[in-house]
Design a protein around this motif. Structure first.
Motif, PDB file in Angstrom:
ATOM      1  N   CYS A   1     -37.434   5.178  11.650  1.00 45.92           N
ATOM      2  CA  CYS A   1     -36.170   4.770  11.055  1.00 45.92           C
ATOM      3  C   CYS A   1     -35.009   5.642  11.524  1.00 45.92           C
TER       4      CYS A   1
ATOM      5  N   ALA B   1     -39.118   0.714   8.959  1.00 41.04           N
ATOM      6  CA  ALA B   1     -39.644   1.842   8.179  1.00 41.04           C
ATOM      7  C   ALA B   1     -41.145   1.710   8.070  1.00 41.04           C
TER       8      ALA B   1
ATOM      9  N   LYS C   1     -41.713  10.724   7.606  1.00 40.33           N
ATOM     10  CA  LYS C   1     -42.807  11.143   8.475  1.00 40.33           C
ATOM     11  C   LYS C   1     -42.908  10.386   9.800  1.00 40.33           C
ATOM     12  N   CYS C   2     -42.781   9.052   9.754  1.00 39.31           N
ATOM     13  CA  CYS C   2     -43.075   8.292  10.969  1.00 39.31           C
ATOM     14  C   CYS C   2     -41.957   8.394  12.002  1.00 39.31           C
TER      15      CYS C   2
HETATM   16  S1  FES Z   1     -39.562   5.297   7.386  1.00 37.62           S
HETATM   17 FE1  FES Z   1     -40.852   6.743   8.287  1.00 37.62          FE
HETATM   18  S2  FES Z   1     -39.438   8.346   8.674  1.00 37.62           S
HETATM   19 FE2  FES Z   1     -38.201   6.925   7.644  1.00 37.62          FE
END
Ligand code: FES
Ligand SMILES: Cc1cc2nc3c(=O)[nH]c(=O)nc-3n(C[C@H](O)[C@H](O)[C@H](O)COP(=O)(O)O)c2cc1C
Ligand code: SF4
Lengths: 447, 321
Positions: free
Chosen positions: B51, B34, B47-48
């Motif tokens: 995960c 995450a 966002k990223c």
């Molecule tokens: S930790 Fe970034 S989208 Fe779930």
């Protein structure tokens, strides 16, 4: 079969004023709904009409309305999405410019159906003159008792406001629109929760496109069943199509869904064929986000049947040989147009408009733009074409909002159908430059 | 309580728990990485997309698989849900793609970056990245800026996780710290060098998963792996005074909050997050101001702490394209 329902009386001088609009049958649906129907009746009529959202996704409007949560003591909101920023789409603009009262009438009836007492029209920042038109029309509606407290003595109150955006495509995504309306940066929200449960200021909210809301007027006037008779199958009603590109007569047309694509492009009532006696090369039938179709798949499906202007027929063949009706932004290319250049232009748009929140879209759109830029300018390699297809696959489906998909699909489709043209740019860098219409070569993106 | 199966391991968790938190309750390598979610900061996550996991069955009631991969940090589990993380080829492939996206514009200046050795992007790149880049273009660059007088922002390294924005949000309702512009030209900014005046602004450094936000009182002083992390406390009127001091000999080189194995600041006994104040972080470098309790175990999957550069895993094990 040209049929004017939404654009009825658009040629009457002064139709933008309350008096002329009213004289031509305007605001009848408000009288009918508020005096003779319950809000639930209106929702039922919209359900019966089979109306599907005109903003792009084609989600049934009646069903969307029935999902709206109705907790005690919590206000509900109706938001009209007039952000219209998809390249190739300019139908809402025409409707609002010509017949602003049709949208306002639709907003009143729809707000009544949903139990909203404050509603907003969120309009893109580049449509400032339409903001003036709408505000003037809204003032007239207030003055004539169609907005404000106790409308027509029915006990229903409605305040209607127009809110301009700052000119970002992403603010057309419904949750980004809500953020923007709340005064924040227009970043899409994570879903769930959906706006129907938690939208504007955390309250249940419905977001609908301008054209969807305007279509509620004839649905209430004539009944949902009557409306459902127009069109074909599950594509009921009429649709505004904004036709652009190399056409003899581009423009905004109201069509009855079910006419053939052939008739729309070549018919006398519509676009009258390809301009300058050129041949059709490709067509993007539903705005820049939907897959491009090569000439042989535009008027016919892969099966050889006539392609129709309906949600279903345009999508026939899936992404392999079909596309989507989308927002109705119908873009036509003649034989001289460069697909690589067009794909790059779109990629540039998406890279510029990505909100940058999630990494696949933020980085992927920028990367695709740079690779396409090189390809278009004779600096690409054959591997770049495969690379594009791969970047695509890593964006699609992995993002927060559909902008990522919208950026990926056009590139994937262009490569699927016009791969040789991409390869030609690689193998013929100099000749491909000559097709550049005298445009200056931008700086290389290579290190 | 609801039952969920992640990578063939079943666990019962409270209703409303996210897939990521359920996986953290199991622990080990079923836990997805995450980069943006931070359990102590409301509003983070989603966002990223590192995960992302595959949902092979939605729930007991509706066992259909979900068509798209979902962000485990922001998707709640359902009773009977079946999740695949490391057992899913799709996840493996797409996570690799996400890591590639995060790296294309990253400067890869690890040799001069203070975060090296405790950088989550380094870990992620090591586990999921490729050994060569396919990115031939110029990387985007920004000028470094200063937030307050103690924090340096190297936007070039930023992955736009928004965690520091969430810290600013939590600290002050008059924040001038946020994100400017859109797309790959978006940048963290304080509306140019306008400091956020708050005693807790330094916590931005601790939540930053990469080396974008660094401590100006520590920059370039030492590589983290040459320092001894020690648990220490002091009596402080602003914060709990519980911190980790990073020492070289008897000298304190830097002070950070106490973090768990996911890189998140721990909770105090009262359940509140053990953020530390700027005074403890930046100004108390005198060892006599602290009572030093003993060595701190750094329980993370850091490249350096596992010594993976030299031992069991050879570089040839990884795909060399
Ligand atoms: S930790 Fe970034 S989208 Fe779930
Ligand atoms: C990036 C993006 C841009 C969008 N822009 C618009 C827009 O300009 N106008 C619009 O009506 N819908 C737009 N949409 C669709 C809206 O999110 C929403 O689905 C629509 O307004 C719903 O209205 P409808 O059900 O009446 O179609 C956009 C969606 C995305 C993802
Ligand atoms: S897909 Fe693109 S526009 Fe949508 S949230 Fe992610 S970065 Fe923003």
């Amino acid at each position: 079969m040209s049929r004017k329902i939404l654009l009825e009386h658009d040629d009457v001088p002064g139709i933008e004023t309350f008096d002329v609009y009213r004289k031509h049958g305007g605001y009848r649906s408000v009288e009918k709904a508020l005096k003779t129907m319950s809000p639930q009746n209106v929702v039922e009529e919209v359900q019966k009409s089979g109306l599907r959202g005109r903003g792009g996704a084609g989600f049934p409007t009646g069903m969307k309305w029935s999902f709206l949560a109705k907790p005690e003591g919590v206000p509900r909101y109706l938001l009209c999405n007039a952000d219209e920023s998809e390249p190739g789409t300019f139908k809402d603009r025409y409707l609002m410019e010509k017949i602003p009262h049709r949208l306002i009438e639709g907003m009143i009836v729809s707000s009544y159906a949903l139990g909203a007492n404050t509603s907003y029209i969120y309009i893109r920042g580049e449509y400032m003159w339409i903001l003036d038109i709408l505000e003037k029309a809204i003032a007239e509606a207030y003055a004539n008792g169609f907005l404000g407290k106790n409308i027509l003595g029915s006990g229903f109150d409605l305040d209607l406001r127009v809110a301009p955006g700052g000119g970002a495509y992403i603010c057309g995504e419904e949750t980004a629109l809500i953020e923007s309306l709340e005064g924040k940066r227009g970043n899409p929200r994570l879903k769930p929760p959906f706006p129907a449960v938690k939208g504007l200021w955390g309250c249940p909210t419905v977001v609908n496109n301008v054209e969807s809301i305007a279509a509620v007027v004839p649905i209430v006037n004539d009944g949902g069943d009557e409306y459902a008779k127009i069109g074909l199958g599950k594509s009921t009603g009429t649709k505004l199509i904004s036709a652009s590109g190399n056409l003899v007569r581009p423009g905004v047309y109201e069509i009855e869904m079910g006419i053939t694509v052939e008739e729309f492009i070549y018919g006398d009532q519509y676009c009258r064929g390809i301009a300058n006696n050129k041949k059709l090369k490709a067509c993007i039938p539903g705005g820049s986000s939907v897959p491009i179709l090569p000439a042989h798949l535009v008027t016919k499906t892969a099966e050889g049947t006539d392609r129709l202007m309906t949600y279903e027929s345009l999508a026939e063949g899936g992404f392999a040989s079909g596309s989507m009706l989308g927002s109705g932004g119908f873009i036509v290319f003649d034989e001289d147009q460069c697909i690589v250049r067009n794909t790059w232009t779109f990629a540039r748009f998406y890279a510029h408009e990505s909100c940058g929140q999630c990494s696949p879209c933020r980085e992927g759109t920028g990367w695709m733009e740079k690779v396409l830029n090189r390809l278009e300018h004779g600096q690409g390699t054959l591997e770049d074409i495969d690379l594009l297809a791969e970047i695509n696959k890593k964006i699609e489906g992995n993002t927060i909002c559909p902008l990522g998909d919208a950026a990926a699909w056009p590139v994937a489709a262009a490569i699927r159908h016009f791969r040789e043209e991409f390869e030609w740019h690689v193998t013929h860098p100099e000749e491909s430059q000559k097709r550049n219409y005298g445009l200056v070569l931008p700086k290389s993106t290579l290190v | 309580m609801v039952k969920v199966t992640i990578d063939d391991i079943q666990i019962e968790v409270e209703e409303g728990t996210t897939i990521l938190n359920a996986a953290r309750q199991i622990g080990g390598d079923v836990v997805p990485p995450a980069m943006c979610f931070y359990s102590k900061l409301p509003g983070t996550g989603g966002k990223c997309r590192t995960c992302l996991v595959e949902v092979a069955a939605g729930s007991e009631k509706d066992p259909r698989p979900m068509p798209k991969l979902v962000a485990s940090c922001s998707t709640p589990v359902m009773d009977g849900m079946v999740v695949k993380n490391k057992t899913s080829e799709r996840v493996h492939e797409n996570r690799g793609g996400i890591v590639e996206f995060l790296l294309i514009n990253h400067p890869l200046d690890c040799p001069i970056c203070d975060q090296a050795g405790e950088c989550h992007l380094q870990d992620l790149g090591f586990e999921h990245g490729k050994s060569a880049t396919r990115y031939k273009e110029k990387r985007r660059t920004f000028d470094p800026i200063t937030i307050g007088n103690k924090i340096k922002l190297h936007m070039n390294r930023c992955i736009l996780c928004y965690r520091c924005v969430a810290v600013a949000n939590q600290l002050t309702d008059k924040r001038v710290h946020g994100v400017l512009h859109r797309g790959d030209h978006a940048e963290i900014s304080t509306y140019i060098e306008n400091a956020i005046e708050n005693d807790f602004s330094g916590n931005m450094i601790d939540v930053c998963p990469v080396g974008a936000l660094t401590d100006k009182t520590f920059r370039f002083k030492s590589r983290v792996w040459f320092l001894k992390p020690m648990e220490a406390s002091c009596s402080c009127s602003k914060c709990s005074g519980k911190a980790v001091v990073w020492m070289f000999g008897n000298e304190i080189y830097r002070v950070t909050a106490r973090k768990d194995k996911y890189g998140e600041v721990e909770s105090n006994e009262d359940g509140k997050t053990a953020w530390i104040c700027n005074e403890c972080r930046f100004d108390k470098k005198d060892a006599s101001k602290w009572s030093i309790e003993g060595p701190r175990t750094i329980n993370r999957h850091s490249v350096i702490s596992q010594n993976l550069y030299t031992s069991d895993r050879k570089i040839t094990d990884k795909k060399l394209n």
